[in-house]
Design an enzyme around this catalytic site. Structure first.
Site, short mmCIF file in Angstrom:
data_model
loop_
_atom_site.label_atom_id
_atom_site.label_comp_id
_atom_site.label_asym_id
_atom_site.label_seq_id
_atom_site.Cartn_x
_atom_site.Cartn_y
_atom_site.Cartn_z
N TRP A 1 1.65 -19.81 34.32
CA TRP A 1 2.10 -20.46 35.12
C TRP A 1 3.13 -19.74 36.19
O TRP A 1 4.07 -18.87 35.78
CB TRP A 1 3.07 -21.40 34.31
N ASP B 1 9.18 -20.17 40.68
CA ASP B 1 9.85 -19.66 41.77
C ASP B 1 9.69 -18.44 42.15
O ASP B 1 9.84 -17.37 41.41
CB ASP B 1 11.35 -19.93 41.48
N TRP C 1 16.22 -17.31 34.68
CA TRP C 1 15.70 -18.25 35.60
C TRP C 1 16.14 -17.27 37.04
O TRP C 1 16.15 -16.05 37.13
CB TRP C 1 16.75 -19.22 35.77
N ASP D 1 20.97 -19.76 40.32
CA ASP D 1 20.35 -19.23 41.42
C ASP D 1 21.08 -18.29 42.44
O ASP D 1 21.07 -18.61 43.57
CB ASP D 1 19.54 -20.21 42.04
#
Length: 519
Positions: free
Chosen positions: A49, A52, A106, A184
């Site tokens: 998968w 971002d 992340w 982020d």
């Protein structure tokens, strides 16, 4: 189709396991693979998968691009690493920041610390990335990684460098909601003041921090936008660049979900100034860099040859409204997800006095053209099938008309004409309608059709349409408007046709450029 499930909603508290939550999204067995549907000239993961992209840095003569990756659809993971010299062909190097138990990595960003401000050596690659401390969602904080080998391997500091103070004190529902959105980080060097600036996405604003050394950060201000229906800020972007007229501007961008107010779910941006404490927007109404459904988590970075006036951009071609579903490439090739083609961005002053980012496909794509076919001009009243077919190509043309009410191009056309994706102009909209293709689970409205504004009185349009096995990207009128759509074409859907409704239309300058593989 599964809606509104993402890595963002996994860790609501300690003890919730990502594996249990996403067990339904496992990869189909490779033994059942069919003929390959892998994208030809877009970046895809070798397997698993892709999510971002992370802003690249330039070291060792190449751009180092990182991206979120997991072994299962919509699962938790870490950063994988790929390199590219031209923004088209990528070499994959595997995991660079791995998933740890209850501690996924992340989005964030990396920079080259040329002046050794962080103390890891001149030229060290420093990355800040969001991680949920102790697996607790409201403790998502910013952690520092450093690399001394050009970004091929990283070491992490044990403790976060930007704490989520809201998460430590939040008790009321509204406080907890805000605390659970702190992610982020995007870093940029402020050359005027000699310090680093970081923007972090929050639920209804962007938080701005400054630092002399990438380790010690001070909160500076928040950038709030009055229309909170635009959604929360994810994957924010912050940079300075020179416009075509020589003036300099700061740009604050973000991926936002503005569907509820009829605006895109892609990359919004504001132009303005940075005074060392606050970002001052020229207008609080954002502009949009893409009007399709699938240009999210975009990152931009300065080009190597013209870093002051040209930036490059890439985005994840997916949407959290339906990202969790299986798609045809799960079965055919064992992967899910691709990035957009890389764009070149320039900032130009518009007639009304404001500044806008304009997009063109990266010039290096021209080196992957395998065939060029120029077709005769034609006038169409109804429909007309072209004597050309292919899976991966650019179609460039002009369309002009007088009385016609709906004009356009069908790509990915099946031999019987039943399956296709339409790119056209109707009224005050320039649209891409992937509904008739229907190979990727888009039968549920409104996700079949995306539209961008265009002058209702316009009677001509210039199109550059990039078609690959699982996407369509449309650049309109020299990149003033772009629409990016994920489209999973069936294996034999390779035709092209033109259409005009309500009167004739002239199709001129028709050029089809076949595009070859990038690996």
């Amino acid at each position: 189709m599964t809606h509104n499930i993402s890595r963002r909603t996994v860790l609501h508290g300690a003890g919730l396991g990502a594996v249990a939550l996403f067990a339904h999204g496992g990869m189909p067995a490779a033994a059942h693979a069919q003929s390959s549907l892998r994208a030809v000239y877009h970046m895809t993961p070798p397997s698993g998968w892709l999510c971002d992209p992370q802003r690249p840095v330039f070291t060792r003569g190449a751009f180092q691009l990182y991206y979120l990756h997991s072994g299962q659809n919509n699962g938790q993971g870490g950063w994988d690493h790929a390199t590219t010299s031209d923004g088209v062909s990528f070499v994959h190097h595997g995991v660079v920041m791995p998933l740890q138990p209850d501690f996924p990595v992340w989005s964030g960003s990396a920079v080259v610390d040329t002046a050794n401000t962080a103390g890891f050596g001149a030229g060290a690659v420093i990355a800040l990335a969001t991680q949920p401390t102790d697996g607790v969602r409201k403790y998502q904080e910013q952690y520092l990684y450093w690399s001394t080998d050009g970004g091929y391997t990283f070491t992490a500091l044990a403790d976060p460098v930007i704490l989520n103070a809201d998460g430590r004190t939040a008790t009321e529902p509204a406080e907890i909601e805000n605390a659970e959105w702190f992610r982020d980080p995007k870093i940029h060097w402020d050359a005027v003041r000699g310090e680093w600036v970081c923007v972090i996405g929050r639920a209804r604003y962007a938080a701005l921090y400054t630092s002399p050394n990438l380790r010690d950060w001070q909160w500076a201000s928040n950038f709030d936008y009055p229309n909170h229906a635009l959604g929360g800020i994810e994957c924010p972007d912050l940079f300075e660049m020179a416009a075509g007229d020589g003036t300099r501007h700061w740009v604050l961008g973000a991926s936002m979900d503005a569907y509820s107010v009829g605006l895109p779910m892609t990359y919004a941006y504001w132009t303005g100034t940075w005074n060392g404490v606050a970002f001052i927007a020229d207008s609080l109404t954002p502009q949009w860099l893409d009007w399709g459904w699938d240009w999210y988590a975009a990152v931009t970075w300065p080009s190597a040859e013209a870093p002051e006036t040209k930036r490059l951009a890439i985005a994840w071609m997916n949407n959290w409204k339906y990202a969790a579903r299986d798609v045809p490439t799960d079965a055919s090739d064992g992967y899910n997800g691709q990035n957009s083609i890389v764009r070149e961005l320039r900032l130009e002053r518009q007639a009304g006095g404001w500044y806008s980012l304009l997009s063109t496909p990266v010039e290096a794509l021209s080196r992957y053209v395998t065939t060029t076919t120029a077709l005769p001009d034609r006038t169409v009243n109804g429909s007309s099938v072209l004597p050309w077919s292919g899976r991966a190509y650019e179609l460039e043309l002009d369309i002009s008309w007088d009385a016609a009410t709906n004009v356009g191009v069908s790509v990915g056309r099946s031999s019987d004409g039943q399956r296709h994706t339409n790119v056209g102009k109707y009224g005050d909209e320039l649209y891409v309608d992937r509904g008739p293709s229907d190979q990727g689970g888009y039968s549920l409205a409104p996700y079949t059709r995306a539209a961008a504004p265009i002058d209702a009185n316009a009677r001509s349009v210039h199109l550059r349409i990039f078609v690959d096995t699982q996407s369509v990207e449309v650049f309109v009128n020299a990149g003033h408007t772009v629409l990016s759509q994920q489209v999973h074409f069936a294996d034999g859907d390779t035709g092209i046709s033109f259409y005009a409704v309500g009167g004739p239309a002239d199709f001129t300058g028709i050029t089809v450029r076949g595009l070859g593989g990038t690996s």
